[in-house]
Design a protein around this motif. Sequence first.
Motif, PDB file in Angstrom:
ATOM      1  N   LYS A 118       0.806  -1.225   0.000  1.00  0.00           N
ATOM      2  CA  LYS A 118       0.000   0.000   0.000  1.00  0.00           C
ATOM      3  C   LYS A 118       0.836   1.270   0.000  1.00  0.00           C
ATOM      4  O   LYS A 118       0.317   2.356  -0.259  1.00  0.00           O
ATOM      5  CB  LYS A 118      -0.957  -0.005   1.197  1.00  0.00           C
ATOM      6  CG  LYS A 118      -2.152  -0.909   0.963  1.00  0.00           C
ATOM      7  CD  LYS A 118      -3.228  -0.740   2.011  1.00  0.00           C
ATOM      8  CE  LYS A 118      -4.467  -1.562   1.634  1.00  0.00           C
ATOM      9  NZ  LYS A 118      -5.470  -1.541   2.708  1.00  0.00           N
ATOM     10  N   SER A 119       2.123   1.124   0.295  1.00  0.00           N
ATOM     11  CA  SER A 119       2.958   2.319   0.191  1.00  0.00           C
ATOM     12  C   SER A 119       3.383   2.568  -1.250  1.00  0.00           C
ATOM     13  O   SER A 119       4.198   3.444  -1.506  1.00  0.00           O
ATOM     14  CB  SER A 119       4.193   2.183   1.090  1.00  0.00           C
ATOM     15  OG  SER A 119       4.918   1.022   0.759  1.00  0.00           O
ATOM     16  N   ALA A 120       2.801   1.812  -2.182  1.00  0.00           N
ATOM     17  CA  ALA A 120       3.153   1.969  -3.596  1.00  0.00           C
ATOM     18  C   ALA A 120       1.918   2.260  -4.445  1.00  0.00           C
ATOM     19  O   ALA A 120       1.623   1.546  -5.411  1.00  0.00           O
ATOM     20  CB  ALA A 120       3.870   0.720  -4.093  1.00  0.00           C
ATOM     21  N   PRO A 121       1.166   3.303  -4.121  1.00  0.00           N
ATOM     22  CA  PRO A 121      -0.076   3.528  -4.862  1.00  0.00           C
ATOM     23  C   PRO A 121       0.128   3.874  -6.337  1.00  0.00           C
ATOM     24  O   PRO A 121      -0.734   3.580  -7.175  1.00  0.00           O
ATOM     25  CB  PRO A 121      -0.729   4.696  -4.101  1.00  0.00           C
ATOM     26  CG  PRO A 121       0.375   5.355  -3.354  1.00  0.00           C
ATOM     27  CD  PRO A 121       1.353   4.273  -3.029  1.00  0.00           C
ATOM     28  N   TRP A 122       1.270   4.500  -6.636  1.00  0.00           N
ATOM     29  CA  TRP A 122       1.504   4.810  -8.052  1.00  0.00           C
ATOM     30  C   TRP A 122       1.639   3.523  -8.863  1.00  0.00           C
ATOM     31  O   TRP A 122       1.109   3.417  -9.963  1.00  0.00           O
ATOM     32  CB  TRP A 122       2.770   5.659  -8.207  1.00  0.00           C
ATOM     33  CG  TRP A 122       3.019   6.078  -9.636  1.00  0.00           C
ATOM     34  CD1 TRP A 122       2.355   7.035 -10.334  1.00  0.00           C
ATOM     35  CD2 TRP A 122       3.991   5.514 -10.545  1.00  0.00           C
ATOM     36  NE1 TRP A 122       2.850   7.132 -11.611  1.00  0.00           N
ATOM     37  CE2 TRP A 122       3.857   6.205 -11.771  1.00  0.00           C
ATOM     38  CE3 TRP A 122       4.943   4.513 -10.431  1.00  0.00           C
ATOM     39  CZ2 TRP A 122       4.652   5.923 -12.880  1.00  0.00           C
ATOM     40  CZ3 TRP A 122       5.743   4.230 -11.539  1.00  0.00           C
ATOM     41  CH2 TRP A 122       5.599   4.928 -12.744  1.00  0.00           C
ATOM     42  N   LEU A 123       2.294   2.550  -8.267  1.00  0.00           N
ATOM     43  CA  LEU A 123       2.436   1.258  -8.935  1.00  0.00           C
ATOM     44  C   LEU A 123       1.060   0.620  -9.120  1.00  0.00           C
ATOM     45  O   LEU A 123       0.748   0.067 -10.176  1.00  0.00           O
ATOM     46  CB  LEU A 123       3.348   0.354  -8.099  1.00  0.00           C
ATOM     47  CG  LEU A 123       3.602  -1.044  -8.643  1.00  0.00           C
ATOM     48  CD1 LEU A 123       4.344  -0.998  -9.969  1.00  0.00           C
ATOM     49  CD2 LEU A 123       4.398  -1.885  -7.641  1.00  0.00           C
ATOM     50  N   ARG A 124       0.233   0.726  -8.090  1.00  0.00           N
ATOM     51  CA  ARG A 124      -1.134   0.177  -8.192  1.00  0.00           C
ATOM     52  C   ARG A 124      -1.880   0.834  -9.348  1.00  0.00           C
ATOM     53  O   ARG A 124      -2.507   0.179 -10.173  1.00  0.00           O
ATOM     54  CB  ARG A 124      -1.881   0.422  -6.886  1.00  0.00           C
ATOM     55  CG  ARG A 124      -3.353   0.020  -6.921  1.00  0.00           C
ATOM     56  CD  ARG A 124      -4.147   0.811  -5.913  1.00  0.00           C
ATOM     57  NE  ARG A 124      -4.057   2.263  -6.143  1.00  0.00           N
ATOM     58  CZ  ARG A 124      -4.462   3.193  -5.290  1.00  0.00           C
ATOM     59  NH1 ARG A 124      -4.951   2.836  -4.129  1.00  0.00           N
ATOM     60  NH2 ARG A 124      -4.356   4.477  -5.590  1.00  0.00           N
ATOM     61  N   ASP A 125      -1.780   2.158  -9.371  1.00  0.00           N
ATOM     62  CA  ASP A 125      -2.524   2.865 -10.412  1.00  0.00           C
ATOM     63  C   ASP A 125      -2.027   2.490 -11.807  1.00  0.00           C
ATOM     64  O   ASP A 125      -2.814   2.321 -12.737  1.00  0.00           O
ATOM     65  CB  ASP A 125      -2.399   4.370 -10.205  1.00  0.00           C
ATOM     66  CG  ASP A 125      -3.124   4.829  -8.935  1.00  0.00           C
ATOM     67  OD1 ASP A 125      -3.950   4.053  -8.409  1.00  0.00           O
ATOM     68  OD2 ASP A 125      -2.842   5.946  -8.466  1.00  0.00           O
ATOM     69  N   MET A 126      -0.722   2.388 -11.909  1.00  0.00           N
ATOM     70  CA  MET A 126      -0.170   2.031 -13.215  1.00  0.00           C
ATOM     71  C   MET A 126      -0.573   0.599 -13.585  1.00  0.00           C
ATOM     72  O   MET A 126      -0.826   0.290 -14.744  1.00  0.00           O
ATOM     73  CB  MET A 126       1.365   2.182 -13.201  1.00  0.00           C
ATOM     74  CG  MET A 126       1.838   3.622 -13.041  1.00  0.00           C
ATOM     75  SD  MET A 126       1.286   4.736 -14.346  1.00  0.00           S
ATOM     76  CE  MET A 126       2.502   4.408 -15.611  1.00  0.00           C
ATOM     77  N   TRP A 127      -0.615  -0.262 -12.582  1.00  0.00           N
ATOM     78  CA  TRP A 127      -1.082  -1.631 -12.845  1.00  0.00           C
ATOM     79  C   TRP A 127      -2.532  -1.605 -13.329  1.00  0.00           C
ATOM     80  O   TRP A 127      -2.892  -2.240 -14.317  1.00  0.00           O
ATOM     81  CB  TRP A 127      -0.939  -2.477 -11.582  1.00  0.00           C
ATOM     82  CG  TRP A 127      -1.630  -3.812 -11.702  1.00  0.00           C
ATOM     83  CD1 TRP A 127      -2.895  -4.136 -11.287  1.00  0.00           C
ATOM     84  CD2 TRP A 127      -1.130  -4.980 -12.355  1.00  0.00           C
ATOM     85  NE1 TRP A 127      -3.195  -5.422 -11.602  1.00  0.00           N
ATOM     86  CE2 TRP A 127      -2.119  -5.981 -12.273  1.00  0.00           C
ATOM     87  CE3 TRP A 127       0.071  -5.280 -13.004  1.00  0.00           C
ATOM     88  CZ2 TRP A 127      -1.952  -7.256 -12.808  1.00  0.00           C
ATOM     89  CZ3 TRP A 127       0.233  -6.558 -13.531  1.00  0.00           C
ATOM     90  CH2 TRP A 127      -0.762  -7.522 -13.434  1.00  0.00           C
ATOM     91  N   ASP A 128      -3.314  -0.856 -12.604  1.00  0.00           N
ATOM     92  CA  ASP A 128      -4.726  -0.810 -12.964  1.00  0.00           C
ATOM     93  C   ASP A 128      -4.944  -0.236 -14.357  1.00  0.00           C
ATOM     94  O   ASP A 128      -5.926  -0.549 -15.028  1.00  0.00           O
ATOM     95  CB  ASP A 128      -5.491   0.027 -11.931  1.00  0.00           C
ATOM     96  CG  ASP A 128      -5.596  -0.684 -10.581  1.00  0.00           C
ATOM     97  OD1 ASP A 128      -5.318  -1.906 -10.538  1.00  0.00           O
ATOM     98  OD2 ASP A 128      -5.937  -0.022  -9.581  1.00  0.00           O
TER      99      ASP A 128
END
Lengths: 478, 808
Positions: A118-128
Amino acid sequence: MAAKTHSPDRRDFLKKAVATGALYTAGGLPMLSEIAEASGYATPSGPIVVNVTLLGGPDMRHLLPPAYTSSTSSYGYNFWRARARAFGIGSSPAAWQRRWNDRYYQRGSGASRFGILKSAPWLRDMWDDGNVAIVNNVIGSTSRDHEHSIMVMDQGNRKTGPNDLIRSGWGGRLAQALDANVVSVSHTPRPFCYGAHPSGDITRIDTKSLVGADDTRSFSLYKAQTSGSQAQWDDRGMLARTLRSYYGGLKKDIDPDSIYAEFVEMESKVRKFGRQIDQRLRSVSEPARFRTLQHWEKSPMRHPGFGLQARNLHDALACSDILNMRVGSMEMGAWDSHEGQAEMIEPNFKDLFGNNMAFDTLWQNLPGKIRKRVVFCFQGEFGRQLMANGENGTDHGRANSVILIGQKVNGGIYGDMFPEGEIARLNRPSADIQGLTTIDHVYGALCDWAQPGTGDIVFPNRDSSRVEAGVRLDRLFA
Amino acid sequence: MIAIVAGLTFSVAANAAEKFKINKVSTTKHGRNYGTGPKIDYLKVKFTGTGDDLLLHAQSYDIDSTGEVTIELNGDLIGTLPTTADNGKSEGTLWLLPAGMQKTGSNSIKFTRVGGDRTWGVTKLGMFEPGSSKTAFGYLKAIKGDIKHPRSVRIYTPLNGDQAHIGIKFFDVDTSNEVRVSISGQSAGSPAITGNNRFGNASYYSIPSNGGWIEFTNALVTGSPLAWGVKITDTDRAYGAVSVGGFRRLSSSEWDEAAVRRVLHTFAWGGHPRHTTITAWANMPPEVAIVQMLNFKHHNSLLSRPHAQDRDGLSNQPNTLASIRSYLSRSSQVPWSERFLFRDDWAMGMALATSTNLRGLNPFRNRIGIWETNYHMATNLNAGVEDPQMERYYDTVMKSLEKNEPYQKTMAAAAASAAIAKQYAHHESRYYPDEDFCECNEDFAREYYQLFFGILGEYNPEYHETTVVKNMARVLTGIEVVWNNSLQREPTVPRFVSDYHYRGDLDLLPGSVSFDRGNAKYRLQDISDVAINHPESLKNLPVKIIAGLADDNMTDAKASVIRNAWASMSEKNLLDFIRAYAISDTFHNATRVKYWNSFDRTMIFNNAFYFTNREVFTSTWQVNRYDDEGFKLFEPKHNVFGGQRGPEAARSTDVFRNVYNGSSEDLWRFTRTREYHSGLFWEKNWASVIPKKNGRHKVKDVGEFLWNRFIGDGLKNFGPVERAHVYALLGSRFDLMQGVDPSSLNRIISMADMETDANLVNYVNKLSRQELNLTSSSRSIRDNANVKVGRAVAFISATPFALAQEGL
């Protein structure tokens, strides 16, 4: 376990993005790209590869663990049991489940379920958004030795020996193949950036294609501040003039094989680019957030120096036409997590992928024309062992995951993320991720994306090296 | 009682009235039935070591048999008093006390009667410093020196000591048969004739180890004494360099001033020798010169000559990091406003760097110490190592090196330090036998083999991984570094405990077992003895040493020579290895390249630029400018893999820009001529180091001197264009372009111009003959000349040749 290759449909990602509220991209500031578009940013002449070296052996399994499940025979259960110490949590399944629920964005489904820290929200967004490819079971060196393994990764050569210090890097070779430059934004360029010597002697390197841009806002050489009749009394100007004349003369005279030719070339590059970069950056203001990120006292980052690198990369991309930039190089240390892994590397991931941290800030401030032409490659010299050690950390392994991020990336999972066969080895001393795909194929594919055909030039041994069964790395990029 | 004279302290337990002085003997008699003092069976003498070799002088009385009276240094037997006739006295005798056998601080010499009749005695006790003008013995009446050795002078090595080497200058040798030299009873020839009442050139001799001796005898004296004598100019542990096989040593014709400078730049950041010393070294056989140039003593007065203006006494100060920091933080020679720097934790590296530039110490010692602790066996203040632990770590490593221990013992000592335990976090590693659980990590277990010894496990990766690394992690248990409330900090030495240490035998490298020794410390010593001879270590470690110190362009051919040389040493000795390499054609080799990292480059510049310690003390921030380029001692860029490397600096735009702009934008650093700082004053005086030729400081000569001093390439790269610019800066108020044609200030001048532009060539030739008034009685004229030198130095230090060194 997970599908061998899972390339999510881009339409699915759009749906998912809507569902999760991530309407646009990381940072949630969709209008910024239009703002940037209007400013003085260069349009890249072609795809740009930015290699981000995470030194010390980053544990990608900590960033992207499997879902916890209560079935004692499942991978998820056994993984959390074997790794509980490295997460700094107790030995009860309840603690494992709590950590999984509290600290991870949950993605995927079924056996493919995995988490994103969860400390990597940019990665999450890019994944999404379908912009992240996770390539698993990638192997470079097999020695588990940092120095040797880093050499293998920088050079892109699995045959490199531990004493083969002076060899070209794959970034330098790619830049040469593209007839472009590799721009290093770290304090000192990594050997990744060194080009092959034109003589073909593999024990020599060539740095003509390397541009160091460790402080893009102070790039120029000092020059005389006076002119005309005042000039003769300006001592500092006199020395600057002398050096300019001298280096200018050397450029004509020096033997290109001299060890000193490199410095003459560097002076020439800095002089050539300095004025143009200064001029360009007058129309591309430094994003305020970068000033905070790189500030040694005020920065929210553990590595303010990486904030500076991100700023440099931003500027270099803005000047990609001046620099003839097609390859970039960044680095971040402190990933060797033998002890207290969670406390050690989670802040690092946050530095990279957190809200308003390095890459989020960069992404927010890049215009669309650059975003669609740049791919970031995150890798370290090796992975970690499957089981945590006695000091809440993990010891050296070999294979690891490589993460590719960019709008031209066909997002998805490439290679078995959590191989079934690992379950039996999860509690075995020294056991690590089995290397099934060699770096030649992954980086070679990246080269081919930058310009078709360059993969075989940069990685001439690619054909004879292995790739995990069922994995189609030729589909990594759109 | 205790008396302190020039750094040496003596006290005599048995005779409270006694006072000793350095470089003199006392006539007080000690013993039983000898002299008027108390009857004693032992005598203990204390002194404070300076970190350098010393010579103990004593004369025995009524010693009936060898071994009747033993002599110990800090409890180590070093010799016995010579036998005498009944109620007779021996000749005064000398024993070498190597620096490595001395302790920092208080040392003791103990004479103990262990046999024979009860009568015994010792007198003429004294402690002498090699190199001192007083360390001369014989019959030196003409020069008001010693007259108590009319027949012979004998010097012993310690009974458990290494082979030693001494430099001797003979006095007033009139004929070839007057003085004879014998080594442990074997004739070693006769010295050259010197002429009346004068010392000749130095000769060098080796004294065998373990109580070997050398004796100089006047063979002609029968009745009245004849004038003669020997002055001990230098002592050194070994000319071991000559015994390292595998390297081809340079011939005397290949060994020239350029070769000497290459060695000095690489291994001592240039050091601070006088130019006459460099010439002298170039004229010696290389295997002799290298011993004087490179050693681990605290002080090397030839390599780092104290400046006459400095009154800081550093050449008598123990050269440990702890001692130097203490000195710098308190000395009245350091501006009061700067002293705090050397107390602060963050500035420990600054203290070490500063000491590298100070005269009277030993830059080679720092060069190797910094490489060991910041590269080869790096630890990091940013990785949990505390400041006192780091300081202790540095001094522990240096102590081992100066003791000339086998190299693996240095690594074992490092491995057993608190700094390493904190760095790799095994200070909390525990083994729980009940659960057969090791609360440990594999970090140092692996790196001890990989980084220290170069063993990667290629011999059998599976075995190395699953057995050696795993078991080594168990070895590294029970090494505690626990907060100490009374100290209010962690200790600097770990506590090796048995409780949580793995108490079984452990298989390690194939064929070796680490037997239970109760704790980790002894096991580390055993393991090091095995690791140093492992084939992978033999292959990788010597290459790692040389590549790290001196060669950024290692080739297979050179690596092969280096490995052979290393393998030829039955006992691996770092100093011998470096010395042998430094005078070989593997070092003086056209394929060798040494890129200076930011620290190397700064130290080379500083050592050439600052001539007095006062200048260094008042220029702390300039001295440490490498900091601007991201280099910090004890905070290595690559953590345990070491600091910034030369090739990295060479490819760094930031470093290049810093060098370039530093010479132009920051020109004041080079041209300031005086400074008054916190009550301390200095004035730049280039005339004090630049020799005159024919009584003049001509521009050409000064230019060549400066180029050699800062670049050290024997003028190889001081070509016509470099000369033109340097001559212009030295010989005129203007730069070359303005001097030739003020309307073409931006002209690029190349070799072609120097060959075809007659006007330019004439101008440069004229400049070369100009004279610099560096010794003018007029302050303004003198200042003007010094400023010109500063400008030339600024230019030289920004040329490409200041950024890397060619091997030939």
